[in-house]
Design an enzyme around this catalytic site. Sequence first.
Site, PDB file in Angstrom:
ATOM      1  N   ASN A   1       9.132   9.551   3.895  1.00  0.00           N
ATOM      2  CA  ASN A   1       7.963  10.170   3.287  1.00  0.00           C
ATOM      3  C   ASN A   1       7.042  10.690   4.360  1.00  0.00           C
ATOM      4  O   ASN A   1       6.939  10.115   5.441  1.00  0.00           O
ATOM      5  CB  ASN A   1       7.229   9.192   2.352  1.00  0.00           C
ATOM      6  N   ALA A   2       6.406  11.810   4.024  1.00  0.00           N
ATOM      7  CA  ALA A   2       5.357  12.342   4.892  1.00  0.00           C
ATOM      8  C   ALA A   2       4.219  12.799   3.981  1.00  0.00           C
ATOM      9  O   ALA A   2       3.888  13.962   3.888  1.00  0.00           O
ATOM     10  CB  ALA A   2       5.875  13.494   5.743  1.00  0.00           C
TER      11      ALA A   2
ATOM     12  N   ASN B   1      -4.958   0.055   8.361  1.00  0.00           N
ATOM     13  CA  ASN B   1      -3.736   0.786   8.682  1.00  0.00           C
ATOM     14  C   ASN B   1      -3.904   1.407  10.064  1.00  0.00           C
ATOM     15  O   ASN B   1      -4.659   2.355  10.244  1.00  0.00           O
ATOM     16  CB  ASN B   1      -3.500   1.866   7.620  1.00  0.00           C
TER      17      ASN B   1
ATOM     18  N   LYS C   1      -2.212  -4.004   9.644  1.00  0.00           N
ATOM     19  CA  LYS C   1      -0.843  -3.568   9.351  1.00  0.00           C
ATOM     20  C   LYS C   1      -0.239  -2.910  10.579  1.00  0.00           C
ATOM     21  O   LYS C   1      -0.768  -1.924  11.103  1.00  0.00           O
ATOM     22  CB  LYS C   1      -0.828  -2.599   8.168  1.00  0.00           C
TER      23      LYS C   1
ATOM     24  N   GLY D   1      12.537   1.456   2.644  1.00  0.00           N
ATOM     25  CA  GLY D   1      13.653   1.082   1.773  1.00  0.00           C
ATOM     26  C   GLY D   1      14.585   0.091   2.450  1.00  0.00           C
ATOM     27  O   GLY D   1      14.391  -0.289   3.607  1.00  0.00           O
TER      28      GLY D   1
ATOM     29  N   SER E   1       0.820  -1.208   0.000  1.00  0.00           N
ATOM     30  CA  SER E   1       0.000   0.000   0.000  1.00  0.00           C
ATOM     31  C   SER E   1       0.859   1.266   0.000  1.00  0.00           C
ATOM     32  O   SER E   1       1.900   1.322   0.657  1.00  0.00           O
ATOM     33  CB  SER E   1      -0.887   0.002   1.248  1.00  0.00           C
TER      34      SER E   1
ATOM     35  N   CYS F   1       0.270   4.456  10.554  1.00  0.00           N
ATOM     36  CA  CYS F   1       0.901   5.512   9.764  1.00  0.00           C
ATOM     37  C   CYS F   1       1.669   6.460  10.678  1.00  0.00           C
ATOM     38  O   CYS F   1       1.120   6.941  11.663  1.00  0.00           O
ATOM     39  CB  CYS F   1      -0.142   6.304   8.993  1.00  0.00           C
TER      40      CYS F   1
ATOM     41  N   ILE G   1       6.585  -4.604   8.165  1.00  0.00           N
ATOM     42  CA  ILE G   1       6.360  -3.445   9.023  1.00  0.00           C
ATOM     43  C   ILE G   1       5.932  -2.234   8.186  1.00  0.00           C
ATOM     44  O   ILE G   1       6.279  -2.141   7.012  1.00  0.00           O
ATOM     45  CB  ILE G   1       7.649  -3.081   9.833  1.00  0.00           C
TER      46      ILE G   1
END
Lengths: 259, 305
Positions: free
Chosen positions: B68-69, B126, B164, B216, B20, B129, B190
């Site tokens: 990322n945000a 989710n 998740k 990553g 996702s 986040c 994760i």
Amino acid sequence: MSRLFEASVKDNRRLAENHYLLTFHPLKKIRRPEPGNFFMLSTGNGLDPLLKRPFSIHRRTGSDIRILYRVAGRGTDILSRKRPGDVLQIIGPLGNSFPVGRSRKNIILVAGGVGIAPVFALAEGLIASLKKPVLFYGAKTGSGLLCIEELNSIGIETHICTDSGDTGRKGPVTAILREFIQGNPSVSEDCCIYACGPEPMLRSLSALAAEYGLRGYAALEQNMACGIGACLGCIVNTTGGYKRVCREGPVFPMNEILW
Amino acid sequence: MKLSVNLGKLKLGNPVIAASGTFGYGEEYSEFIDIGRLGAVTVKGLSLRPKDGNPPPRIVETPAGMLNAVGLQNIGIDSFIKNKLPFLRRFRTRVIVNFFGDSISEYAEAAVRLSSAKGIHALEMNISCPNKQAGWSIFGTDPRVTFRVVSAVRRATGMPLIVKLSPNVTDIALMAKAAEDAGADAVSLINTLTAMAIDINTQRPKLANVTGGLSGPAIRPVAVRMVWECHKKVNIPVIGMGGIMSAEDAIEFMLAGATAVAVGTANFVNPRAALDILEGIKSFMSARGIRSPGELTGAVKLDVA
């Protein structure tokens, strides 16, 4: 025709301090890029740097593509060390292009620093279609003015300026353009501005265009991970909400951008 | 050789899932790969109402990874069902819809709404986040709250339910257990690690949101360890993810206990990554005479060689 391809480096030469011109040869047939389009290029071969980097097309010579870039960090530093024969992983051409469909009498091009890259592509295309654009090109100092010889060779009327005043007129490109518009009142009839450069330049250009009621388009730059619209990393705030520089852009009407 | 795997009631044709937030709504990748060949596609996280997300800059690269945000920007559940789901229905891949809410009742309502749509095969909650406002993280960091929110969604839907998990906890296996106890069919892990990068010249954070989620290959060893811990603790399947760039990485997750694997950031680097990984897993299995991905799941050898 897949936009994911490999290319071999044909040439990668230093033009000025921190500025390079890369020529690559796609190893298969690719879509024809238009001025404003960009490519995502791999830099290293391993996991660091990880992401590809976006570069707008500067020039097309036969099937070869040229990228004009500034070394701004690790990725571009590694790219600057590529030698002829090295292979790059590339995605592209991506994004939209400068909208030049309608014929316009007065076309003004504005570039700041390495922002000349896509503006040159556009200028070359316009001149090939027998239009007579006028270019305003600024940089911090004369050494930041790139591909002046190429500009001369395509025969475009060019107004040069630098912040330092060591080359061309002294002052920001928008001030020179303002004088030009004031001196040529007919310019504003059926006029369109196409620009690329640092954000402060584009912001003041946008204000100038609004002041004189001129239509204009700017090619934007933003960090992006994928280049294909998935990561949502490269957004810009516009009158129509957040838009992706990679998909809805990189070229936007200047009056839609909320600077 | 059999490639299919079962995630509770959800059967996948193969163990490779697009994660996702890295695969859009599938359309973005369809020009590069046959998305029908993926085990499943998990779409960008959805909420009841559309969300604008965070201001730019939203991403920055870090060593072997990225922050990322994005802030859960999405078109909203209704628009997804109307405008995006019909495209995904054309493929034989399984469609997993990632979703979130701002309250337990919103989670439940979102699950109800999604359960009535044709062409969705599973839901992924989710609760993890890192880019939500303070307070929201409690869904994924306090096992009692996790239990309550998953229980509420479990009552709201009969669809296969994946939870998740966040790595930003002391004991992720405890969170997996809470999800299992509340009726989850599987856990996926994760999500990204909360992280920060500062520009030393401007002395400002590199992200407008100040902090973001690290993903990553930089996070892979952390993720492998967490999959291993969860696999030991729960009896439901574990979907492993976190920096998978190659088939070797995917197999490492399976050995740690993953039944299926999700490919995330790698999609950004190479839009063909997920299928390349699937092909690599097949080659590995065939070279070793492995008849089913299940033979790899949890097969890490802990005895002294």
